[in-house]
Design a protein around this motif. Structure first.
Motif, PDB file in Angstrom:
ATOM      1  N   GLU A   1       0.685  -1.107   0.113  1.00  0.00           N
ATOM      2  CA  GLU A   1      -0.039  -0.009  -0.035  1.00  0.00           C
ATOM      3  C   GLU A   1       0.753   1.219   0.032  1.00  0.00           C
ATOM      4  O   GLU A   1       1.771   1.370   0.920  1.00  0.00           O
ATOM      5  N   ILE A   2       0.836   2.261  -1.017  1.00  0.00           N
ATOM      6  CA  ILE A   2       1.724   2.991  -1.260  1.00  0.00           C
ATOM      7  C   ILE A   2       0.822   4.496  -1.457  1.00  0.00           C
ATOM      8  O   ILE A   2      -0.035   4.605  -2.396  1.00  0.00           O
ATOM      9  N   THR A   3       1.152   5.464  -0.612  1.00  0.00           N
ATOM     10  CA  THR A   3       0.660   6.697  -0.982  1.00  0.00           C
ATOM     11  C   THR A   3       1.637   7.548  -1.701  1.00  0.00           C
ATOM     12  O   THR A   3       2.816   7.732  -1.067  1.00  0.00           O
ATOM     13  N   TYR A   4       1.245   8.190  -2.848  1.00  0.00           N
ATOM     14  CA  TYR A   4       2.260   8.812  -3.540  1.00  0.00           C
ATOM     15  C   TYR A   4       1.870  10.158  -3.679  1.00  0.00           C
ATOM     16  O   TYR A   4       0.627  10.532  -4.227  1.00  0.00           O
ATOM     17  N   ILE A   5       2.436  11.201  -3.287  1.00  0.00           N
ATOM     18  CA  ILE A   5       2.158  12.686  -3.112  1.00  0.00           C
ATOM     19  C   ILE A   5       3.197  13.375  -3.972  1.00  0.00           C
ATOM     20  O   ILE A   5       4.395  13.353  -3.708  1.00  0.00           O
ATOM     21  N   ALA A   6       2.640  14.028  -5.106  1.00  0.00           N
ATOM     22  CA  ALA A   6       3.546  14.911  -5.671  1.00  0.00           C
ATOM     23  C   ALA A   6       3.237  16.328  -5.577  1.00  0.00           C
ATOM     24  O   ALA A   6       2.036  16.792  -5.693  1.00  0.00           O
ATOM     25  N   ILE A   7       4.527  17.321  -5.482  1.00  0.00           N
ATOM     26  CA  ILE A   7       4.280  18.725  -4.972  1.00  0.00           C
ATOM     27  C   ILE A   7       4.942  19.126  -5.934  1.00  0.00           C
ATOM     28  O   ILE A   7       6.296  18.579  -6.490  1.00  0.00           O
ATOM     29  N   GLY A   8       4.728  20.535  -6.398  1.00  0.00           N
ATOM     30  CA  GLY A   8       5.667  21.353  -7.210  1.00  0.00           C
ATOM     31  C   GLY A   8       5.001  22.227  -8.085  1.00  0.00           C
ATOM     32  O   GLY A   8       3.867  22.578  -7.872  1.00  0.00           O
ATOM     33  N   ASP A   9       5.483  22.543  -9.414  1.00  0.00           N
ATOM     34  CA  ASP A   9       4.971  23.486 -10.214  1.00  0.00           C
ATOM     35  C   ASP A   9       4.214  22.913 -11.515  1.00  0.00           C
ATOM     36  O   ASP A   9       3.709  21.706 -11.176  1.00  0.00           O
ATOM     37  N   SER A  10       4.557  23.306 -12.505  1.00  0.00           N
ATOM     38  CA  SER A  10       3.649  23.083 -13.772  1.00  0.00           C
ATOM     39  C   SER A  10       4.158  21.659 -14.356  1.00  0.00           C
ATOM     40  O   SER A  10       3.207  20.913 -15.060  1.00  0.00           O
ATOM     41  N   LEU A  11       5.424  21.261 -13.965  1.00  0.00           N
ATOM     42  CA  LEU A  11       5.707  20.027 -14.303  1.00  0.00           C
ATOM     43  C   LEU A  11       4.978  18.805 -13.734  1.00  0.00           C
ATOM     44  O   LEU A  11       4.502  17.988 -14.414  1.00  0.00           O
ATOM     45  N   THR A  12       4.834  18.987 -12.328  1.00  0.00           N
ATOM     46  CA  THR A  12       4.008  18.086 -11.558  1.00  0.00           C
ATOM     47  C   THR A  12       2.535  18.233 -12.081  1.00  0.00           C
ATOM     48  O   THR A  12       1.817  17.232 -11.886  1.00  0.00           O
ATOM     49  N   ALA A  13       2.337  19.415 -12.511  1.00  0.00           N
ATOM     50  CA  ALA A  13       0.746  19.462 -13.023  1.00  0.00           C
ATOM     51  C   ALA A  13       0.577  18.888 -14.417  1.00  0.00           C
ATOM     52  O   ALA A  13      -0.563  18.519 -14.651  1.00  0.00           O
ATOM     53  N   GLY A  14       1.844  18.491 -15.070  1.00  0.00           N
ATOM     54  CA  GLY A  14       1.682  18.139 -16.325  1.00  0.00           C
ATOM     55  C   GLY A  14       1.628  19.002 -17.447  1.00  0.00           C
ATOM     56  O   GLY A  14       1.431  18.380 -18.566  1.00  0.00           O
ATOM     57  N   LEU A  15       1.730  20.228 -17.555  1.00  0.00           N
ATOM     58  CA  LEU A  15       1.537  20.926 -18.462  1.00  0.00           C
ATOM     59  C   LEU A  15       2.249  20.772 -19.619  1.00  0.00           C
ATOM     60  O   LEU A  15       3.780  20.453 -19.638  1.00  0.00           O
ATOM     61  N   GLY A  16       2.149  20.700 -20.628  1.00  0.00           N
ATOM     62  CA  GLY A  16       2.736  20.414 -21.953  1.00  0.00           C
ATOM     63  C   GLY A  16       2.333  19.034 -22.385  1.00  0.00           C
ATOM     64  O   GLY A  16       2.576  18.700 -23.591  1.00  0.00           O
ATOM     65  N   SER A  17       1.941  18.230 -21.755  1.00  0.00           N
ATOM     66  CA  SER A  17       1.619  16.959 -22.189  1.00  0.00           C
ATOM     67  C   SER A  17       0.151  16.930 -22.746  1.00  0.00           C
ATOM     68  O   SER A  17      -0.728  17.809 -22.354  1.00  0.00           O
ATOM     69  N   SER A  18       0.003  15.840 -23.592  1.00  0.00           N
ATOM     70  CA  SER A  18      -1.343  16.012 -24.340  1.00  0.00           C
ATOM     71  C   SER A  18      -2.325  15.455 -23.461  1.00  0.00           C
ATOM     72  O   SER A  18      -2.245  14.864 -22.455  1.00  0.00           O
ATOM     73  N   GLU A  19      -3.604  15.880 -23.826  1.00  0.00           N
ATOM     74  CA  GLU A  19      -4.825  15.454 -22.921  1.00  0.00           C
ATOM     75  C   GLU A  19      -5.780  14.377 -23.608  1.00  0.00           C
ATOM     76  O   GLU A  19      -5.772  14.241 -24.644  1.00  0.00           O
ATOM     77  N   GLU A  20      -6.359  13.608 -22.725  1.00  0.00           N
ATOM     78  CA  GLU A  20      -7.284  12.542 -23.178  1.00  0.00           C
ATOM     79  C   GLU A  20      -8.592  12.930 -22.002  1.00  0.00           C
ATOM     80  O   GLU A  20      -8.282  12.470 -20.875  1.00  0.00           O
ATOM     81  N   ASN A  21      -9.349  13.081 -22.798  1.00  0.00           N
ATOM     82  CA  ASN A  21     -10.723  13.417 -21.798  1.00  0.00           C
ATOM     83  C   ASN A  21     -10.382  14.410 -21.031  1.00  0.00           C
ATOM     84  O   ASN A  21     -10.730  14.287 -19.684  1.00  0.00           O
TER      85      ASN A  21
END
Length: 243
Positions: free
Chosen positions: A29-49
């Motif tokens: 059981e792992i809780t993964y927490i991502a913090i940070g800027d727009s790279l953490t938000a995924g800006l620049g990657s393509s969107e699906e739905n």
């Protein structure tokens, strides 16, 4: 009495047959927490739905789920600076409590500081002010890392470094080539600590800015291929840490 012991023995044996004890292969059981800027938000990657499933957080989560049950929380904030992240961590008690439960924490910060820094030096001028801003960034990062470790001494913390998004011939290429490695150099020291992984994408991205980012549109964010390479580096470091 003998029949009762026989029955108990049979029940114990059957329990191991149908519900075998946990082994190393059993899902964790792992809780993964991502913090940070727009790279953490995924800006620049393509969107699906309307979801950026090709950012590094969703992709790394998918990798973790190959062997674990994973709960993921993404606190990526586009435009966030290192001082903004430190202020957020100090002020948000709920986030602090969530970080205390995490098994994996990833941090992408410094990109906006990097941009502000290299854009703050007019061409031909002395770089003293620029070096000062880099020193402030270094100290802020130190405080951020210290706070994360105080909140959670046991989590695997993944620190993402910077790449140079500027291709050959761009007016900011040389400054990017100088200051991205400086940033990566001072976060590299944390990689000597147990359970801290430092991801340095600089060499991987060198010469690939036009292919792996949106820099042709003056957007420094990675595209899907760029995020894929970041995840590849993360997976390799994480697997080495498990050995």
């Amino acid at each position: 009495m003998l029949k009762r012991w026989v029955l108990v023995t049979m029940l114990l044996v059957s329990s191991f047959l149908f519900y075998p004890p946990a082994t190393a292969e059993s899902p964790g059981e792992i809780t993964y927490i991502a913090i940070g800027d727009s790279l953490t938000a995924g800006l620049g990657s393509s969107e699906e739905n309307y979801l950026r499933i090709h950012g590094f957080v969703p992709q790394f989560t998918k990798y973790l789920r190959e062997k674990n049950n994973v709960t993921v929380e993404n606190y990526g904030i586009p435009g966030l600076s290192s001082t903004g992240l430190l202020a957020l961590l100090n002020a948000d008690e709920a986030l602090q409590n969530r970080l205390k439960t995490a098994g994996v924490i990833s941090v992408s910060i410094g990109g906006n500081d990097f941009l502000q820094t290299i854009r703050s030096v007019p061409e031909g001028e002395d770089e003293t002010a620029l070096n000062l801003r880099m020193e402030i960034l270094k100290r802020t990062y130190q405080e951020t890392y210290k706070l994360l470790r105080e909140l959670n001494p046991d989590a695997t913390i993944i620190l993402l470094g910077l790449y140079n998004p500027y291709p050959e011939g761009h007016e900011l290429t040389d400054l990017g080539a100088k200051y991205a490695p400086l940033f990566n150099g001072f976060i590299e020291e944390y990689g000597d600590e147990s359970k801290t992984l430092v991801i340095d994408p600089y060499d991987t991205f060198e010469g690939k800015a036009l292919e792996w980012t949106h820099i042709e549109k003056e957007d420094i964010h990675p595209n899907d291929r760029g995020y894929l390479e970041i995840v590849r580096l993360m997976k390799a470091a994480y697997e080495r840490n498990l050995e």
